[in-house]
Design an enzyme around this catalytic site. Structure first.
Site, PDB file in Angstrom:
ATOM      1  N   ARG A  78       2.065  23.950   8.403  1.00  0.00           N
ATOM      2  CA  ARG A  78       2.283  24.276   7.001  1.00  0.00           C
ATOM      3  C   ARG A  78       2.051  23.038   6.146  1.00  0.00           C
ATOM      4  NH1 ARG A  78       6.717  25.059   2.606  1.00  0.00           N
ATOM      5  NH2 ARG A  78       5.361  26.157   1.144  1.00  0.00           N
ATOM      6  N   GLY A  79       1.341  23.230   5.027  1.00  0.00           N
ATOM      7  CA  GLY A  79       1.270  22.179   4.035  1.00  0.00           C
ATOM      8  C   GLY A  79       0.016  21.362   4.074  1.00  0.00           C
ATOM      9  N   GLY A 124     -15.633  29.633   3.936  1.00  0.00           N
ATOM     10  CA  GLY A 124     -15.421  30.890   3.232  1.00  0.00           C
ATOM     11  C   GLY A 124     -13.961  31.254   3.271  1.00  0.00           C
ATOM     12  N   GLU A 153       2.986  34.208  11.218  1.00  0.00           N
ATOM     13  CA  GLU A 153       2.043  33.721  12.234  1.00  0.00           C
ATOM     14  C   GLU A 153       2.779  33.375  13.525  1.00  0.00           C
ATOM     15  OE1 GLU A 153      -1.583  31.247  11.164  1.00  0.00           O
ATOM     16  OE2 GLU A 153      -0.213  29.723  11.949  1.00  0.00           O
TER      17      GLU A 153
END
Length: 1138
Positions: free
Chosen positions: A23-24, A56, A90
Site C-alpha cells: 500500500r502507498g 494502461g 486483495e
C-alpha cells in the site's frame, strides 16, 4: 528404464513468479522499487502494480488475475496498510488462492510489529475503528453485509500475521531486501526438482549465471559449471533449472550421468533415458549410439529447450547425447556440470563457470542449519562448531554429512570428533567424511554403506533390499538411516545414489583392510585387483563381494584408486579469457570454446590386461563367504564344484559359454540370478530348489529354447525373458508362481503359445508380450479347455443377466481365476453376461503387447475387466480402431499407440489419462477427446498427417462451397483464386498442401486464403501490431464477437519453431483472450496469405469498453483489421467496422 530426473511438470504455467501486494506510493518509490529490481535481477518474474499501471489502467479483476497467475505473493505490511480497503480485499483474495491452489505467501513486516497486525492494534485498531463508524452511517439493510466483510478482514490479517515472515524494524534495508529475495528464491527453486534442504550460498551463484540463461541472443548456448566434487555444482544446476524451466518449450534434467555411463550399455541407457522422457514412451528400442544421438536431435532441433547434463566426466557422454552443438536452436540452453575443468577444448564459443568453496560465514550457517535447525550455533557449541567448520574448509558435502552425524551429540562426542579432525588436518577430504561413517550406530549400518558404495550405486532400492535382507540385514531400516545422515539418496525413480566422494571414502575404508594384499579385503571392485586375484588364485575367505568387467565393458576406465589419469589431452593455452562478474568476486564466468572432438588420450592403463581365457572357476573356491558376484564378458573354465554356496546375487553378463548350468553351480541361496547375453540353451534338467530366488533374468540369451521348471521357485517375483529370440517353450509350472509380479516376454519372436496356467497367476501386475509376433492368440481364444479352466467355482449363476443364455460350460466361474490378460478369450464372452468386473478380480497394472500383429478382431469389446490397468501399450499393431469400452479403464494413465499406421480413430478416453502417444499413426484422422488437454496431458501426435479433428479442440474441414466461408468472413466481394494452401499443424508437427480448408477450434472460425490486402470492409486497418478502439454506441444491436483479418508474408523462422497469437483485451472489464491456432497457413516467398479469424464472444463487449487487439507473430505482418459482429437487425447493420 534408467534413472532420470525430469522437468516435465503437470502444473499450469504461471505468468509471474511473484505478486507484490503493498500500500502507498511512498513505499513504492523506495523500498518496493528496489525489491522489485532485486527480484527481477535474478530471473524472478514479478508483478508490481505501479509498473503495470504505466502500460494502461489496471482494474480489480486484472489484479485478481495476476494473483491467480503467480506462484507466490509477497504481502508488505506497513503502518498504513490497514487503511486500504483495496489491500484488505486483495489479502482475502490471496488467502482464498492459497486454500484453493496451494498459492504460497511470504509476509513482510516493514517497520511494523507483527503483533499489531495479528491483534489489530495501534494503527490497525484506528483503521478498523474508522470502518466501524462508517458502517453505522450506512443504511440498516447493508450493515450486516459490511460487518461480515470486516470480520473476514480481521481474520485474514490474523491468519497471515501468524505465518512465518520477515521483519524489518531498524537496520540496512538492502540486507533486508536480500533476505527476502533469497527466501523467495528458495521457495521457487524447490518446485520441480528437490535438492539441498538449506541452499546456503547457492543464490549468489544463480544470480551470477542468470543473465546468460535469460539472454536468448547470445551465440554461447552452452554453460559448463565446473569445480571439485562435493562443492554444490548439481545443486546450482537444479536451482537454475527450477527457476527457469517453465520459460522453455521443453525442459529436461538428466542426472548422475557419470554413474549411469559406468554400467553396461551406459551411453545407450542415457539416450533411452532422455528419449523416453521426450517421447513419453516407457520402453525405447535402441541399440546404436549414433542412431540415438540422431533421434535426440530430431526431437529437439525445432524446440526452444533447456537441457541440464549433470556430472559429466567424458566427452563420449556428451557426444552420445548431443552429437555436436551446431544444431542447437537459438534461445535454447545446455548446462553441463563436471569436475573436469578441461572437459571441453577451447575451439568453439561457450561459457565456463568455476564454483568456489564457501566462505566461513556461509559454511557456519549451513553447518548450523543441519545441526541445530537454525542459522547459527547454540551458544554452548559455538566454539566447537567454528573448529569443525574450519576443518571442512568450505566444502558443502563435508559440512552437511558431519553435521548430521554430530546432531544431538554431547560436548564430549564433539571434542572427540575435533581431535580426529586435527589429526586429519593435512589429509584428503575422505578422512573428514570418514568421521560420519565411524559415527554409524552399528556394524550393520556400516556394512550396508560399504556394500552400496562398492556394488549397488544406481541399483533399484527395492531390488537391493531383497538381496540385503537375505544376507541377514534389516535393509529398509539401515538404508533409511544412511539417508537420514546424508550418506545416501534415493532418486524419484527409486535408484540408490551416493556422492562420488562418499563412494571413494567407503572404498578407502576397504583398501585399508589389507593395503598390500587385495585378496584379504572384504570387497573387490578394482579391475586389476580382481583379475590378479583370479589369475593368481590369491583369494581368501575375507572376500564377500567381487566385480570383474572385461573387454567390451567398462574395464578400460580406470578407478581413481589406481592413480591413473583419465583426463583427455589439453593444451593449456591462454585462449580462454576470464570475465569477472563484479569487483573482488570469487566467482568467475569464463568465455571459452567448446569442441566435442576427443583429444589425444594419456595411456589409460599402467599394465597390459591379462588374457582372461586362462581363468578357472576353481579360483573362487576359497571365497566361501562370497555374497555378491558380478561378471561381465568373463569366461570361466573348469568345474564349479567348489564354487561359493553363500552367493545371494549373481550377475553374469555375456561370455557364459555353457549351454546349461554346470553341476556344482550355486543356486541354493540365490535371491537374484541375472544371466544376460548368455549362451544357455536351457538352464537345467528337471526341477531345482531355489526357494530364495526372487528375480530371474535370462534376457538376451539368444540360444535359450526353453525355460526352467519353476516348481522349486515358489517366491519368484520377476521373470525376465526379453529378447530370447529362440525361446519356444515356457514350462507349465509357471502357473504355480503365486507371487509373480512381472513377466517380460518382449521380443520372444519364436514363441507360439503360452501355457494356459499363465492366466491363473493371481499376483501378476505387469505382462509384456511386445514383439511376440508368432504368439497364437486366436488359437488360445478358441481353446475350449482354456475357457473351461477359467470357468470354475461360480456359485451364483444368476450373475448372467439373461437366463436364456447358459454359461459357457456347466462348471462354474471363479471370481478370482483370471489375473492378467483376457485378450485371448474375451471376444467369445457372451454379450448377455454381466459386467466382467463383477465376476473377475483383476490386478494387472501394466500390459505391453506392442508389435504383436494384433488385429481388430482380436481386441475384446469389453475392456472393463482390466479395471486396475494403468499402462497399456499397443504400439506397432495393424489395428484400425479401438473399442469404445476404453473409457471404462478409469485408472489408465498411459496409452501407447505409436506406429499403429492403420489406426483411423481413437474413441473416448478415460479422464485419468496422463500420457497419450499416437505418434506416427499415419492413418489417424479423428480423436474423440483429449482428457486433461492443456493441463497435465503429455500428448504426442507427431506425424499424424491425416489428423483433421480432435473433438472439443479443433476440426479442419475442406471448403467445398467457397461462398459459405466467404459469407462467414463477410468477404463476399473477394475473388479467391483456386490455389492450394500449405498448412502447418503444430499438434502433429506435419505440413500439408491442398485446397482451401476451414479451421474451427475453441469457438473460433479460421481460414487461410492467398492474398496481400485486407478487404476494404475493414475500414480501420493498422500496419502495426495492435489496434485500440472504444466500442461505439450501437442502438438496438447486440455485439456477438469480432472478425479479424491479418495479411502476412513468409515467416522469419521455420514454421514449427514459432507460434502465432492474436490477443484481445477488454481493458474496461479486465478480460483477456489469447489464441494461437493449432493449424497455421504457410506463406511462401512472394505469396502472402490472408488469415481470417471469426471470434464469438457472446455479451463480453459492450458500449464504451476499451478494447485492444494485438498480434504476436513470427512472420512479417503487412497489415490487419478488426470488425465488430453485431446481432442481426438488417443486412446493412449486421457488421460494424472499427
Amino acid at each position: 528404464m534408467m534413472r532420470v530426473e525430469k522437468a516435465s511438470v503437470s502444473r499450469p504455467r504461471c505468468s509471474y513468479h511473484v505478486y507484490l501486494s503493498y500500500r502507498g506510493k511512498e513505499i513504492s518509490v523506495n523500498f518496493i522499487n528496489i525489491l522489485h529490481t532485486a527480484l527481477t535481477d535474478v530471473g524472478i518474474q514479478t508483478f508490481k502494480r505501479h509498473s503495470e499501471a504505466r502500460k494502461g489502467k489496471i482494474v480489480g479483476s486484472e489484479l485478481q488475475k495476476a494473483v491467480k497467475e503467480s506462484r507466490i505473493s509477497i504481502i508488505v505490511f506497513t503502518e498504513d496498510y490497514g487503511y486500504s480497503r483495496r489491500c484488505l480485499d486483495e489479502l482475502v483474495n490471496i488467502l482464498e488462492r492459497k486454500q484453493s491452489a496451494g498459492h504460497m505467501i511470504l509476509p513482510v513486516f516493514y517497520r511494523v510489529d507483527p503483533s499489531h497486525i495479528r491483534k489489530q492494534r495501534e494503527s490497525y485498531a484506528k483503521a478498523f475503528h474508522n470502518y466501524e463508524e462508517q458502517i453505522m452511517a450506512k443504511k440498516v439493510e447493508r450493515r450486516n453485509e459490511h460487518i461480515a466483510k470486516i470480520k473476514i478482514w480481521r481474520s485474514s490479517l490474523t491468519e497471515v500475521a501468524n505465518m512465518a515472515g520477515i521483519v524489518l524494524e531498524d537496520g540496512d534495508e538492502l540486507k533486508f531486501i536480500q533476505e527476502i529475495v533469497e527466501d523467495i528464491w528458495g521457495k521457487l527453486s524447490r518446485k520441480v526438482l528437490s535438492f539441498a534442504p538449506y541452499p546456503v550460498g547457492i543464490y549468489s551463484h544463480v544470480k551470477a549465471i542468470n543473465f546468460w540463461l535469460q539472454d536468448s541472443s547470445t551465440n554461447s548456448r552452452t554453460l559448463m559449471i565446473y569445480g571439485e566434487p562435493g562443492i554444490g555444482k548439481t545443486t546450482i544446476a537444479k536451482a537454475l533449472f527450477n527457476l527457469h524451466c517453465d520459460r522453455f518449450q521443453c525442459s529436461r534434467f538428466l542426472g548422475d550421468i557419470r554413474e549411469i555411463a559406468k554400467e553396461s550399455c551406459g551411453l545407450i541407457n542415457l539416450q533411452k533415458n532422455l528419449l523416453s522422457d521426450l517421447l513419453k514412451e516407457d520402453k525405447i528400442d535402441l541399440n546404436d549410439i549414433d542412431r540415438g544421438a540422431s533421434t535426440i536431435k530430431e526431437c529437439l532441433v525445432h524446440k526452444k529447450f533447456l537441457l541440464v547434463l549433470d556430472d559429466v566426466d567424458d566427452l563420449n557422454q556428451l557426444k552420445g547425447l548431443l552429437d555436436s552443438r551446431d544444431w542447437i536452436p537459438p534461445g535454447s540452453k545446455v548446462i553441463i556440470t563436471t569436475t573436469n575443468e578441461h572437459l571441453l577444448n577451447p575451439l568453439d564459443a561457450c561459457v565456463m563457470y568455476e564454483t568456489k568453496r564457501m566462505n566461513n560465514h556461509e559454511a557456519l550457517k549451513l553447518f548450523s542449519l543441519h545441526t541445530f535447525g537454525q542459522d547459527h550455533p547454540v551458544k554452548e557449541y559455538m566454539k566447537h562448531s567454528k573448529q569443525i567448520v574450519k576443518h571442512c574448509r568450505g566444502l558443502p558435502l563435508a559440512l552437511q554429512v558431519l553435521a548430521s552425524s554430530l546432531r544431538g551429540g554431547s560436548i564430549d562426542m564433539w571434542e572427540g570428533a575435533i581431535q580426529k579432525l586435527e589429526r586429519y588436518s593435512e589429509c584428503h577430504n575422505h578422512k573428514v567424511l570418514e568421521l560420519s561413517y565411524e559415527a554409524l550406530p552399528d556394524d550393520h549400518d556400516k556394512n550396508v554403506f560399504l556394500d552400496i558404495s562398492c556394488f549397488f550405486v544406481g541399483k533399484d532400492k527395492d531390488y537391493i533390499i531383497k538381496v540385503l535382507d537375505e544376507c541377514g540385514f534389516h535393509a529398509t531400516a539401515e538404508i533409511q538411516n544412511l539417508i537420514d545422515r546424508y550418506l545416501l539418496t534415493v532418486t524419484p525413480d527409486n535408484k540408490l545414489m551416493m556422492h562420488q566422494l562418499l563412494q571413494e571414502m567407503g572404498k578407502e575404508v576397504i583398501c585399508r583392510e589389507s593395503p598390500i594384499e587385495p585378496g584379504k579385503r572384504s570387497r573387490i571392485w578394482h579391475h586389476k585387483d580382481a583379475l590378479s586375484i583370479l589369475h593368481e588364485e590369491t583369494a581368501t575367505e575375507s572376500i564377500e563381494g567381487l566385480v570383474l568387467k572385461m573387454r567390451g565393458s567398462d574395464e578400460s576406465k580406470p578407478d581413481r584408486h589406481e592413480s591413473i589419469s583419465k583426463r583427455p589431452y589439453f593444451n593449456d593455452s591462454q585462449s580462454i579469457s576470464t570475465l569477472t562478474l563484479k569487483k573482488n568476486s570469487s566467482k568467475r564466468l569464463r568465455v571459452g570454446c567448446l569442441s566435442w572432438g576427443q583429444g589425444n588420450s594419456v595411456s589409460a592403463r599402467s599394465q597390459t590386461v591379462q588374457n582372461e581365457a586362462g581363468m578357472n572357476a576353481n579360483a573362487f573356491s576359497k571365497m566361501q563367504e562370497l555374497r555378491y558376484l558380478e561378471l561381465e564378458n568373463v569366461q570361466l573354465s573348469g568345474t564349479f564344484e567348489g564354487f561359493p554356496k553363500k552367493l545371494r546375487w549373481i550377475r553374469w553378463y555375456g561370455r557364459f559359454q555353457s549351454t546349461s548350468f554346470p553341476n556344482g553351480f550355486p543356486h541354493e541361496n540365490l535371491v537374484v540370478l541375472e544371466m544376460n547375453n548368455s549362451n544357455l540353451h536351457q538352464t537345467w534338467e528337471g526341477a531345482k530348489s531355489l526357494r530364495s530366488l526372487k528375480i530371474l533374468d535370462l534376457g538376451h540369451s539368444h540360444s535359450l529354447m526353453k525355460t526352467p521348471n519353476f516348481s522349486g521357485m515358489p517366491n519368484l517375483e520377476r521373470l525376465i525373458l526379453e529378447d530370447c529370440i529362440n525361446l519356444v517353450k515356457v514350462h507349465e509350472s509357471i502357473g504355480r508362481l503365486h507371487k509373480l509380479l512381472v513377466l517380460n516376454l518382449k521380443g520372444c519372436e519364436s514363441l507360439k503359445k503360452l501355457p494356459r496356467k499363465v492366466w491363473e497367476i493371481k499376483s501378476l501386475q505387469e505382462l509384456t508380450l511386445c514383439g511376440c509376433s508368432k504368439l497364437e492368440l486366436s488359437r488360445i481364444m478358441r481353446n475350449g479347455k482354456f475357457l473351461q479352466a477359467l470357468t470354475r467355482d461360480v456359485t451364483n449363476r444368476d450373475q448372467f443377466s439373461s437366463k436364456a443364455e447358459k454359461p459357457i460350460c456347466s462348471d462354474s466361474l471363479s471370481a478370482k481365476s483370471v489375473y492378467s490378460i483376457f485378450w485371448s478369450w474375451m471376444p467369445l464372452w457372451p454379450k448377455s453376461a454381466g459386467s466382467m468386473s463383477d465376476i473377475f478380480q483383476i490386478t494387472l497394472q501394466s500390459l505391453d503387447i506392442s508389435h504383436s500383429n494384433l488385429t481388430d478382431t482380436l481386441i475384446p469389446y469389453d475392456l472393463s475387466v482390466l479395471s486396475s490397468l494403468k499402462h497399456l501399450s499397443l504400439r506397432g499393431n495393424p489395428i484400425s480402431t479401438l473399442p469404445e469400452s476404453l473409457k471404462s479403464l478409469t485408472m489408465l494413465q498411459s496409452l501407447q499407440l505409436a506406429d499403429c499406421t492403420r489406426l483411423q480413430w481413437i474413441p473416448k478416453l478415460p479422464l485419468s489419462l496422463q500420457i497419450l502417444n499416437a505418434s506416427n499413426c499415419s492413418s489417424l484422422n479423428k480423436v474423440t477427446n483429449l482428457p486433461n488437454f492443456m493441463r497435465s496431458l503429455d500428448l504426442h501426435l507427431e506425424n499424424c498427417e491425416k489428423l483433421v479433428e480432435v473433438q472439443g479442440v479443433f476440426k479442419l474441414d475442406p471448403v467445398g462451397d467457397i461462398d459459405d466461408i466467404l459469407n462467414m468472413s463477410c468477404l463476399d466481394n473477394l475473388e479467391v483464386r483456386a490455389v492450394d494452401v500449405e498448412l502447418c499443424n503444430y499438434l502433429s508437427s506435419t505440413k500439408s498442401k491442398g485446397p482451401l480448408q476451414g479451421l474451427y477450434e475453441f469457438g473460433i472460425h479460421n481460414i487461410y486464403i492467398p492474398g496481400g490486402k485486407v478487404p476494404t470492409e475493414f475500414s480501420n486497418i493498422s500496419t502495426g501490431s495492435s489496434i485500440d478502439f472504444t466500442v461505439p454506441p450501437l442502438p438496438n444491436a447486440k455485439i456477438q464477437g469480432l472478425k479479424i483479418c491479418v495479411t502476412y508474408a513468409e515467416c522469419l523462422e521455420e514454421c514449427f519453431s514459432e507460434r502465432h497469437f492474436i490477443k484481445v483485451s477488454n481493458k474496461t472489464k479486465g478480460i483477456k483472450w489469447i489464441y494461437g491456432p493449432t493449424i497455421f497457413g504457410i506463406a511462401g516467398p512472394g505469396n502472402p496469405l490472408l488469415w481470417f479469424s471469426h471470434w464469438k464472444f457472446g455479451n463480453q463487449l459492450e458500449r464504451g469498453d476499451q478494447v485492444v487487439v494485438s498480434l504476436s507473430m513470427g512472420c512479417l505482418v503487412k497489415e490487419f483489421g478488426v470488425y465488430l459482429v453485431c446481432s442481426e437487425q438488417s443486412e446493412e447493420e449486421e457488421d460494424t467496422s472499427i
